[in-house]
Design a protein around this motif. Structure first.
Motif, PDB file in Angstrom:
ATOM      1  N   SER A   1       1.663  -5.794  -8.532  1.00 52.40           N
ATOM      2  CA  SER A   1       1.170  -7.114  -8.148  1.00 52.40           C
ATOM      3  C   SER A   1       0.890  -7.973  -9.373  1.00 52.40           C
TER       4      SER A   1
ATOM      5  N   ARG B   1      -0.303  -3.427  -4.797  1.00 50.64           N
ATOM      6  CA  ARG B   1      -0.708  -3.773  -3.436  1.00 50.64           C
ATOM      7  C   ARG B   1       0.098  -2.956  -2.434  1.00 50.64           C
TER       8      ARG B   1
ATOM      9  N   TYR C   1      -2.507  -4.107 -11.072  1.00 48.44           N
ATOM     10  CA  TYR C   1      -2.807  -3.977  -9.643  1.00 48.44           C
ATOM     11  C   TYR C   1      -1.532  -3.636  -8.887  1.00 48.44           C
TER      12      TYR C   1
ATOM     13  N   GLU D   1      -6.354  -4.220  -3.455  1.00 49.15           N
ATOM     14  CA  GLU D   1      -5.340  -3.734  -4.382  1.00 49.15           C
ATOM     15  C   GLU D   1      -5.912  -2.600  -5.229  1.00 49.15           C
TER      16      GLU D   1
END
Length: 195
Positions: free
Chosen positions: A23, A191, A189, A38
């Motif tokens: 992400s 997701r 991150y 996340e």
């Protein structure tokens, strides 16, 4: 665990999280304080990090989770740690796995233990000795007056075990969590894909 993989996405796939998509990049401090949906992953010092309060609980149950089993399978000769400390609610937990085998798992909150597996490790003994020194005689006597001698022992024991994640991290990793926090390395991150 010793991961020579430089591609973080490939390292994340080794955990079994095939439904995660990269992400955005984020620093360690932000990832450490993450409470969103996340999941932050990072590669620091050839070790894979997952900073997620929802994932750490998967290591504190009697039956190993799919995540724990998969990490043990993919990294069979590594040391795996899951650590939790929340001073807001007085909860803690630690899981130490070496060469695919659980060595010690313990978690609890507010003086109670939820899951206790294995024999006490060196860090527990060291922390207990330190806690015993840290509490003044006046504090000990006050606890005895209110809770009795058994209450004092229970109180000191829980306080000692609550400190173990910090010492365990430092002894296994070779740095304190504060040093890692100061280094503030890059995380990413990931997701969950929409179904």
């Amino acid at each position: 665990s010793n991961i020579e993989e430089t591609d973080l996405t490939k390292a994340v796939y080794l955990t079994g999280y095939h439904i995660l998509t990269p992400s955005s990049d984020v620093d360690f401090r932000t990832a450490f304080d993450n409470r969103g949906d996340e999941m932050p992953f990072g590669l620091i010092d050839n070790c894979l990090w997952i900073l997620s309060p929802t994932q750490v609980d998967k290591f504190f149950s009697e039956i190993p989770s799919a995540l724990e089993k998969n990490l043990c399978k993919k990294f069979p000769s590594s040391t795996i740690m899951a650590l939790e400390e929340n001073s807001m609610v007085d909860s803690f937990g630690f899981s130490l796995i070496r060469n695919g085998q659980r060595i010690r798992v313990l978690n609890g909150c507010d003086g109670e233990y939820y899951f206790d597996y294995g024999e006490p490790i060196d860090e527990e003994i060291k922390c207990y000795k330190q806690v015993f020194k840290d509490f003044s005689e006046e504090e000990k006597l006050e606890i005895i007056e209110n809770e009795g001698q058994d209450g004092l022992e229970k109180h000191l024991l829980f306080e000692a075990k609550w400190r173990v994640p910090f010492d365990l991290f430092t002894n296994v990793y070779g740095k304190t969590i504060e040093q890692v926090y100061e280094e503030n390395k890059l995380f990413r991150y990931f997701r969950h894909d929409k179904e």
